[in-house]
Write an enzyme that holds these catalytic residues in place. Structure first.
Site, PDB file in Angstrom:
ATOM      1  N   ARG A  74     -78.573  54.119 -24.412  1.00 38.06           N
ATOM      2  CA  ARG A  74     -77.615  55.215 -24.149  1.00 38.06           C
ATOM      3  C   ARG A  74     -76.324  54.671 -23.565  1.00 38.06           C
ATOM      4  NH1 ARG A  74     -80.728  59.436 -20.705  1.00 38.06           N
ATOM      5  NH2 ARG A  74     -78.756  60.558 -20.815  1.00 38.06           N
ATOM      6  N   ASN A 106     -73.705  65.766 -16.833  1.00 42.55           N
ATOM      7  CA  ASN A 106     -73.649  64.575 -17.678  1.00 42.55           C
ATOM      8  C   ASN A 106     -73.582  63.313 -16.832  1.00 42.55           C
ATOM      9  OD1 ASN A 106     -73.623  66.374 -19.784  1.00 42.55           O
ATOM     10  ND2 ASN A 106     -71.413  66.261 -20.075  1.00 42.55           N
ATOM     11  N   ASP A 108     -72.339  60.395 -18.296  1.00 44.08           N
ATOM     12  CA  ASP A 108     -71.538  59.472 -19.111  1.00 44.08           C
ATOM     13  C   ASP A 108     -70.151  59.169 -18.542  1.00 44.08           C
ATOM     14  OD1 ASP A 108     -71.147  62.204 -21.496  1.00 44.08           O
ATOM     15  OD2 ASP A 108     -69.920  61.749 -19.736  1.00 44.08           O
ATOM     16  N   HIS A 123     -76.339  64.909 -11.629  1.00 41.29           N
ATOM     17  CA  HIS A 123     -77.483  64.111 -12.074  1.00 41.29           C
ATOM     18  C   HIS A 123     -77.202  62.614 -12.116  1.00 41.29           C
ATOM     19  CE1 HIS A 123     -79.028  67.963 -14.254  1.00 41.29           C
ATOM     20  NE2 HIS A 123     -79.269  67.972 -12.959  1.00 41.29           N
ATOM     21  N   CYS A 131     -81.637  50.234  -6.404  1.00 35.22           N
ATOM     22  CA  CYS A 131     -82.946  49.652  -6.131  1.00 35.22           C
ATOM     23  C   CYS A 131     -83.976  50.781  -6.071  1.00 35.22           C
ATOM     24  CB  CYS A 131     -82.915  48.911  -4.794  1.00 35.22           C
ATOM     25  SG  CYS A 131     -84.550  48.360  -4.284  1.00 35.22           S
ATOM     26  N   ASN A 217     -70.339  77.481 -26.150  1.00 32.69           N
ATOM     27  CA  ASN A 217     -71.472  76.721 -26.660  1.00 32.69           C
ATOM     28  C   ASN A 217     -71.508  76.842 -28.178  1.00 32.69           C
ATOM     29  OD1 ASN A 217     -74.266  75.873 -27.264  1.00 32.69           O
ATOM     30  ND2 ASN A 217     -74.490  75.868 -25.029  1.00 32.69           N
TER      31      ASN A 217
END
Ligand code: BV8
Length: 257
Positions: A74, A106, A108, A123, A131, A217
């Protein structure tokens, strides 16, 4: 005028006069940059896996190499991706509104690469590892080799600095997102399936305090019947149109560059 264009014009007027804006984005806003959406991410050699089964601490515990390689794949896709007009339009919108919070699910960082600065990452992100034992963060460009690499302090495996299913979201990010949703008078919900909590509760929180919630959407979602407006088309098409309609003075270049 077609119904979608009429709704777009109405929402643009609301946007221009909004007091405080929250934008919540999901993987759909990056789809036109070539980053597969979370539920479509399983293509090619990953087609036999379910992301819900890979994005978990149990999967990493069971097979760290498999999970590490999925994220490496990814990361490769994201590295080749460029922000699309939806990302640029949201960065332009932020410059128009002092009270503006962009909350993203996201990982990214395409919003930041498009110039957005007020970004709340619910997220985590793919540009960092941490670690698995001490949580010490290591930028990917300073991560040693290995699948997975080992922490140079304690020897434990490093893991992507993302939030997996069953893991708590970063407390500060979550608090900031819910505070903004509770104060805003307009929430734009763009390119998310509205299936994953607690992020998916943000539009409901905004609706509950009287805000206008607009869903952009390519499809319908569980939020659709509750949204004030549902604009069904690609984010890369609708978001620049919305911002240009709301701010005709915004140069097209400023949105599509
Ligand atoms: C937690 C990072 C608690 C990793 C991800 C109720 C309350 C709280 C929790 C739960 C709850 N019910 C269930 C839960 C548990 C779970 C959950 O929500 N499960 C779901 C499946 C029911 N939630 C959690 O586990 C969360 N943690 O609650 O912890 C806790 C508290 C204390 C102590 C311990 C635990 C953690 C959730 C975060 C998981 N990590 N990502 C990674 O990326 O690898 S989630 C992942 O899926 C994404 O980040 C994203 O957030 C989420 C949803 O994906 P979307 O972004 O919406 O993408 P998707 O593919 O689904 O949809 C794309 C959409 O775009 C579609 O609608 C499509 O139509 C549209 N689209 C496509 N192309 C376009 C487009 N739209 C416009 N234009 C286009 N071109």
């Amino acid at each position: 005028m077609p119904e979608l264009q009429e709704k777009l014009a109405t929402v643009a007027t609301i946007l221009r006069h909004a007091r405080e804006i929250v934008v919540l984005t999901g993987a759909g806003v990056s789809a036109e940059s070539g980053v597969p959406t979370f539920r479509d991410a399983m293509t090619g050699l990953w087609s036999r896996y379910d992301p819900m089964q890979l994005a978990t601490p149990e999967a990493f515990e069971r097979n760290p190499e498999l999970v590490w390689n999925w994220y490496a794949w990814r990361r490769g896709l994201v590295a080749q991706a460029e922000p699309n007009p939806a990302h640029h339009a949201l960065a332009a919108l932020e410059t128009r509104h002092p009270a503006f919070t962009l909350v993203t699910q996201n990982v990214d960082r395409l919003h930041q690469r498009a110039g957005s600065t007020q970004v709340v990452e619910l997220h985590g992100n793919l540009e960092e590892n941490r670690c698995s034992r001490e949580n010490r963060v290591v930028p990917t460009d300073r991560t040693p080799a290995g699948t997975p690499p080992l922490c140079q302090h304690c020897g434990s495996p490093l893991r992507p600095n993302v939030v997996w299913f069953g893991e708590p979201l970063p407390a500060k990010a979550l608090e900031r997102a819910f505070l903004a949703a509770r104060r805003c008078d307009l929430l734009l919900c763009i390119g998310t399936s509205s299936l994953v909590y607690p992020a998916a509760a943000l539009p409901t929180e905004a609706l509950g305090q009287g805000a206008t919630v607009v869903e952009i959407n390519a499809d319908t979602t569980p939020l659709t019947p509750h949204a004030s407006y549902h604009l069904q088309d690609k984010a890369g098409e609708l978001v620049p149109q919305l911002v240009t309609l709301a701010y005709p003075e915004t140069s097209d270049a400023g949105i599509r560059s």
